[in-house]
Scaffold this motif. Structure first.
Motif, PDB file in Angstrom:
ATOM      1  N   VAL A   1       0.859  -1.188   0.000  1.00  0.00           N
ATOM      2  CA  VAL A   1       0.000   0.000   0.000  1.00  0.00           C
ATOM      3  C   VAL A   1       0.891   1.233   0.000  1.00  0.00           C
ATOM      4  CG1 VAL A   1      -1.727   1.305   1.302  1.00  0.00           C
ATOM      5  CG2 VAL A   1      -1.896  -1.185   1.147  1.00  0.00           C
ATOM      6  N   LEU A   2       0.634   2.141  -0.905  1.00  0.00           N
ATOM      7  CA  LEU A   2       1.503   3.305  -1.066  1.00  0.00           C
ATOM      8  C   LEU A   2       1.300   4.306   0.064  1.00  0.00           C
ATOM      9  CD1 LEU A   2       1.191   3.952  -4.915  1.00  0.00           C
ATOM     10  CD2 LEU A   2       2.893   2.596  -3.676  1.00  0.00           C
ATOM     11  N   LYS A   3       2.417   4.836   0.578  1.00  0.00           N
ATOM     12  CA  LYS A   3       2.370   5.826   1.651  1.00  0.00           C
ATOM     13  C   LYS A   3       2.231   7.245   1.117  1.00  0.00           C
ATOM     14  CE  LYS A   3       4.755   5.618   5.329  1.00  0.00           C
ATOM     15  NZ  LYS A   3       5.865   5.607   6.329  1.00  0.00           N
ATOM     16  N   TYR A   4       2.484   7.418  -0.185  1.00  0.00           N
ATOM     17  CA  TYR A   4       2.466   8.759  -0.760  1.00  0.00           C
ATOM     18  C   TYR A   4       1.648   8.786  -2.056  1.00  0.00           C
ATOM     19  CZ  TYR A   4       6.474   9.445   2.340  1.00  0.00           C
ATOM     20  OH  TYR A   4       7.300   9.509   3.428  1.00  0.00           O
ATOM     21  N   THR A   5       1.190   9.973  -2.397  1.00  0.00           N
ATOM     22  CA  THR A   5       0.632  10.239  -3.716  1.00  0.00           C
ATOM     23  C   THR A   5       1.776  10.701  -4.605  1.00  0.00           C
ATOM     24  OG1 THR A   5      -1.556  10.840  -2.880  1.00  0.00           O
ATOM     25  CG2 THR A   5      -0.924  11.728  -5.029  1.00  0.00           C
ATOM     26  N   PHE A   6       1.885  10.112  -5.798  1.00  0.00           N
ATOM     27  CA  PHE A   6       2.953  10.472  -6.729  1.00  0.00           C
ATOM     28  C   PHE A   6       2.365  11.174  -7.949  1.00  0.00           C
ATOM     29  CE2 PHE A   6       4.672   6.938  -4.299  1.00  0.00           C
ATOM     30  CZ  PHE A   6       5.956   7.383  -3.995  1.00  0.00           C
ATOM     31  N   GLY A   7       3.118  12.115  -8.481  1.00  0.00           N
ATOM     32  CA  GLY A   7       2.658  12.823  -9.660  1.00  0.00           C
ATOM     33  C   GLY A   7       3.796  13.518 -10.367  1.00  0.00           C
ATOM     34  N   THR A   8       3.466  14.233 -11.421  1.00  0.00           N
ATOM     35  CA  THR A   8       4.463  14.926 -12.205  1.00  0.00           C
ATOM     36  C   THR A   8       4.029  16.363 -12.467  1.00  0.00           C
ATOM     37  OG1 THR A   8       5.807  14.828 -14.211  1.00  0.00           O
ATOM     38  CG2 THR A   8       3.486  14.246 -14.431  1.00  0.00           C
ATOM     39  N   LYS A   9       4.926  17.140 -13.038  1.00  0.00           N
ATOM     40  CA  LYS A   9       4.618  18.530 -13.377  1.00  0.00           C
ATOM     41  C   LYS A   9       4.135  18.599 -14.820  1.00  0.00           C
ATOM     42  CE  LYS A   9       7.963  21.557 -14.085  1.00  0.00           C
ATOM     43  NZ  LYS A   9       9.065  22.509 -13.837  1.00  0.00           N
ATOM     44  N   VAL A  10       2.996  19.217 -15.024  1.00  0.00           N
ATOM     45  CA  VAL A  10       2.473  19.454 -16.367  1.00  0.00           C
ATOM     46  C   VAL A  10       2.303  20.954 -16.556  1.00  0.00           C
ATOM     47  CG1 VAL A  10       1.328  17.227 -16.598  1.00  0.00           C
ATOM     48  CG2 VAL A  10       0.099  19.119 -15.546  1.00  0.00           C
ATOM     49  N   SER A  11       2.291  21.387 -17.809  1.00  0.00           N
ATOM     50  CA  SER A  11       2.230  22.823 -18.093  1.00  0.00           C
ATOM     51  C   SER A  11       1.178  23.125 -19.154  1.00  0.00           C
ATOM     52  CB  SER A  11       3.609  23.328 -18.547  1.00  0.00           C
ATOM     53  OG  SER A  11       4.587  23.062 -17.567  1.00  0.00           O
ATOM     54  N   PRO A  12      -0.109  23.065 -18.776  1.00  0.00           N
ATOM     55  CA  PRO A  12      -1.169  23.420 -19.730  1.00  0.00           C
ATOM     56  C   PRO A  12      -1.228  24.939 -19.938  1.00  0.00           C
ATOM     57  CG  PRO A  12      -2.103  23.018 -17.577  1.00  0.00           C
ATOM     58  CD  PRO A  12      -0.637  22.702 -17.459  1.00  0.00           C
ATOM     59  N   LYS A  13      -2.059  25.347 -20.879  1.00  0.00           N
ATOM     60  CA  LYS A  13      -2.231  26.778 -21.105  1.00  0.00           C
ATOM     61  C   LYS A  13      -2.968  27.420 -19.927  1.00  0.00           C
ATOM     62  CE  LYS A  13      -2.240  26.810 -26.174  1.00  0.00           C
ATOM     63  NZ  LYS A  13      -3.032  27.144 -27.397  1.00  0.00           N
ATOM     64  N   TRP A  14      -2.487  28.591 -19.541  1.00  0.00           N
ATOM     65  CA  TRP A  14      -3.164  29.357 -18.486  1.00  0.00           C
ATOM     66  C   TRP A  14      -4.529  29.784 -19.007  1.00  0.00           C
ATOM     67  CZ3 TRP A  14      -5.372  34.145 -17.867  1.00  0.00           C
ATOM     68  CH2 TRP A  14      -5.571  34.581 -16.542  1.00  0.00           C
ATOM     69  N   LYS A  15      -5.559  29.650 -18.155  1.00  0.00           N
ATOM     70  CA  LYS A  15      -6.902  30.046 -18.589  1.00  0.00           C
ATOM     71  C   LYS A  15      -7.538  30.946 -17.548  1.00  0.00           C
ATOM     72  CE  LYS A  15      -9.309  25.885 -16.891  1.00  0.00           C
ATOM     73  NZ  LYS A  15      -8.169  25.199 -16.287  1.00  0.00           N
ATOM     74  N   GLU A  16      -8.599  31.608 -17.925  1.00  0.00           N
ATOM     75  CA  GLU A  16      -9.308  32.521 -17.035  1.00  0.00           C
ATOM     76  C   GLU A  16      -9.716  31.781 -15.757  1.00  0.00           C
ATOM     77  OE1 GLU A  16     -10.014  36.349 -16.365  1.00  0.00           O
ATOM     78  OE2 GLU A  16      -9.488  35.654 -18.375  1.00  0.00           O
ATOM     79  N   GLY A  17      -9.438  32.387 -14.625  1.00  0.00           N
ATOM     80  CA  GLY A  17      -9.738  31.759 -13.340  1.00  0.00           C
ATOM     81  C   GLY A  17      -8.504  31.203 -12.660  1.00  0.00           C
TER      82      GLY A  17
ATOM     83  N   ARG B   1       0.648  32.978 -11.420  1.00  0.00           N
ATOM     84  CA  ARG B   1       1.224  31.700 -11.859  1.00  0.00           C
ATOM     85  C   ARG B   1       1.323  31.601 -13.382  1.00  0.00           C
ATOM     86  NH1 ARG B   1       2.243  27.470  -8.641  1.00  0.00           N
ATOM     87  NH2 ARG B   1       1.734  27.643  -6.421  1.00  0.00           N
ATOM     88  N   ARG B   2       0.898  32.640 -14.067  1.00  0.00           N
ATOM     89  CA  ARG B   2       0.992  32.631 -15.521  1.00  0.00           C
ATOM     90  C   ARG B   2       2.439  32.877 -15.947  1.00  0.00           C
ATOM     91  NH1 ARG B   2      -2.908  35.779 -19.844  1.00  0.00           N
ATOM     92  NH2 ARG B   2      -1.826  35.071 -21.737  1.00  0.00           N
ATOM     93  N   THR B   3       2.968  31.993 -16.792  1.00  0.00           N
ATOM     94  CA  THR B   3       4.349  32.152 -17.253  1.00  0.00           C
ATOM     95  C   THR B   3       4.400  33.127 -18.426  1.00  0.00           C
ATOM     96  OG1 THR B   3       4.311  30.388 -18.919  1.00  0.00           O
ATOM     97  CG2 THR B   3       4.728  29.736 -16.636  1.00  0.00           C
ATOM     98  N   SER B   4       5.616  33.480 -18.814  1.00  0.00           N
ATOM     99  CA  SER B   4       5.791  34.411 -19.938  1.00  0.00           C
ATOM    100  C   SER B   4       5.315  33.810 -21.257  1.00  0.00           C
ATOM    101  CB  SER B   4       7.265  34.809 -20.052  1.00  0.00           C
ATOM    102  OG  SER B   4       8.079  33.658 -20.221  1.00  0.00           O
TER     103      SER B   4
ATOM    104  N   LEU C   1       1.593  29.835 -20.009  1.00  0.00           N
ATOM    105  CA  LEU C   1       1.326  28.511 -19.449  1.00  0.00           C
ATOM    106  C   LEU C   1       1.172  28.605 -17.939  1.00  0.00           C
ATOM    107  CD1 LEU C   1       4.017  26.484 -21.443  1.00  0.00           C
ATOM    108  CD2 LEU C   1       1.620  26.843 -22.067  1.00  0.00           C
ATOM    109  N   ILE C   2       0.794  27.493 -17.318  1.00  0.00           N
ATOM    110  CA  ILE C   2       0.742  27.402 -15.863  1.00  0.00           C
ATOM    111  C   ILE C   2       1.228  26.019 -15.462  1.00  0.00           C
ATOM    112  CG2 ILE C   2      -1.720  26.713 -15.925  1.00  0.00           C
ATOM    113  CD1 ILE C   2      -1.993  28.101 -13.169  1.00  0.00           C
ATOM    114  N   HIS C   3       2.130  25.961 -14.470  1.00  0.00           N
ATOM    115  CA  HIS C   3       2.697  24.688 -14.037  1.00  0.00           C
ATOM    116  C   HIS C   3       1.824  24.084 -12.945  1.00  0.00           C
ATOM    117  CE1 HIS C   3       6.070  25.662 -16.475  1.00  0.00           C
ATOM    118  NE2 HIS C   3       6.509  26.641 -15.691  1.00  0.00           N
TER     119      HIS C   3
END
Length: 412
Positions: free
Chosen positions: A276-292, A297-300, A303-305
């Motif tokens: 049974v895993l003790k942690y949640t694992f994930g990665t960094k994604v960079s979709p387009k920044w959107k309204e809201g 956090r909006r990059t030049s 995008l948003i990480h």
């Protein structure tokens, strides 16, 4: 640990599969499966039991279920805390400071650490180990003049006068020794209760096995039985509990060796089936920044990480289970490597890769041969979390070729 083993010359290849890992409570569970369950007539499929590994520094818990093929599944995530037997020694040092003064004991620690250790050993042999909680008349007189004569020169003022009246004797009676044990034992009991609560949602625990050096304490055994005997029918300590981890690790290693050598014949499985895993694992994604989305956090590049979860904490995974991460391809035609960042958190999920509680674990480095194929080298990445080490598998979708994948840990 793998890096240390490689640097020490224990393995020739940094990524050699001849080096495998397990945890102490898991190794103890393997030992109890092969021995203690049988002794108590509990070696039946679906039997659920808890291992409480009581060591010197830590106490670690794992709850396991015996499966049909004599392998072990994990019921809930492992837990542990710094409440081993050495913390009773720390309580003893606090008592000593109360009796002769903080400064005197601090000077003893600083200048004569060997005599301090001798004093602790005297306490262990004559008070900590014999104490069972059943004898209200229990008493031990600690003779400082005999056990730590150098300490006397650091005791001053009225404290010195009082200790001289007592002939440098400290009486450790029943209530005193109990007061040293109880804060530590109470923490262990709390951990067991939480582990039982978490596992009882799906399974009833049939037995609790106490292993490790501290498990030999009669008082610890007594307290745990008093609290939990009505909930768990069997609470016991196997013979030679301090050797349970080492013996279980040997059995586990043998099962790994046999499972790999006989894998093609499908005759044998590794004794550990799930974790049974003790942690949640994930990665960094960079979709387009959107309204809201947060403006800051909006990059030049617009995008948003963010954090994208791969697998959630408390998920039960099989040892060889591979979790699909996605498809990746080189950005430029002559690219020879792909990198993939991995993050973890104790939370069930996260929104951003850099929010509080999310930590960077490291990155997978995937070798990309066949440069002549340019950007058409689409790579399917999957990760295995069930083993004690996180491993990745990268396959070229077009050719089916396996790409060499290495994991580089973050330098903390």
């Amino acid at each position: 640990m793998r890096e240390c083993a490689f640097n020490a010359g224990l393995i020739n290849n940094r990524f050699s599969e001849k080096l495998q890992f397990t945890t102490e409570p898991e190794a103890a569970a393997v030992y109890c499966t092969n021995n203690t369950l049988k002794q108590h007539n509990l070696a039946e499929p679906e039997t659920t039991f808890m291992i409480v590994d009581c060591g010197g520094g830590t106490v670690d818990l794992t709850t396991r279920k015996l499966l049909e093929d004599n392998t072990l599944g994990e019921i809930t995530e492992r837990s542990g805390d710094f409440c081993g037997s050495t913390f009773i020694d720390k309580e003893f040092i606090k008592l000593l400071k109360h009796k002769v003064g903080n400064e005197a004991v601090d000077l003893l620690i600083e200048r004569h650490y060997g005599q301090l250790q001798h004093l602790i050993q005297e306490f262990c042999q004559n008070a900590k180990i014999p104490f069972n909680g059943d004898e209200p008349g229990f008493s031990y007189d600690l003779d400082l003049e005999e056990s730590a004569p150098v300490l006397l020169q650091y005791v001053t003022g009225s404290v010195k006068d009082l200790m001289e009246e007592k002939e440098w004797m400290i009486e450790i009676d029943f209530n005193t020794i109990k007061s040293l044990f109880d804060p530590i034992v109470d923490r262990i009991i709390k951990m067991i209760r939480i582990q039982l609560d978490n596992s009882s949602k799906s399974e009833k625990c049939s037995a609790i096995f106490l292993v490790g050096g501290f498990s030999q304490s009669k008082y610890l055994q007594k307290r745990i039985k008093e609290v939990f005997i009505d909930l768990v029918g069997n609470i016991s300590t196997p013979s030679q509990p301090d050797a349970a981890v080492v013996r279980g690790a040997a059995i586990y290693g043998k099962s790994l060796h046999q499972s790999k050598s006989l894998k093609s014949m499908n005759k044998f499985k590794c004794i550990i089936a799930t974790r049974v895993l003790k942690y949640t694992f994930g990665t960094k994604v960079s979709p387009k920044w959107k309204e809201g989305d947060p403006p800051e956090r909006r990059t030049s590049h617009g995008l948003i990480h963010k954090f994208r979860r791969i697998v959630e904490r408390k998920t039960e995974v099989e040892i060889d289970q591979e979790i699909d991460v996605g498809q990746y391809a080189p950005i430029v035609p002559n690219q020879t490597k792909l990198s993939f960042d991995l993050y973890y958190t104790k939370e069930q999920d996260a929104v951003y890769y850099d929010e509080p509680g999310v930590e960077f674990l490291g990155e997978f480095l995937i070798d990309l041969p066949d440069v002549e194929l340019g950007t058409k080298r689409i790579c399917k990445l999957s990760i295995s979390f069930g083993d004690m080490e996180i491993k990745a598998n990268a396959i070229n979708k077009t050719s089916g070729q396996n790409y060499q994948t290495k994991f580089k840990f973050n330098d903390f």
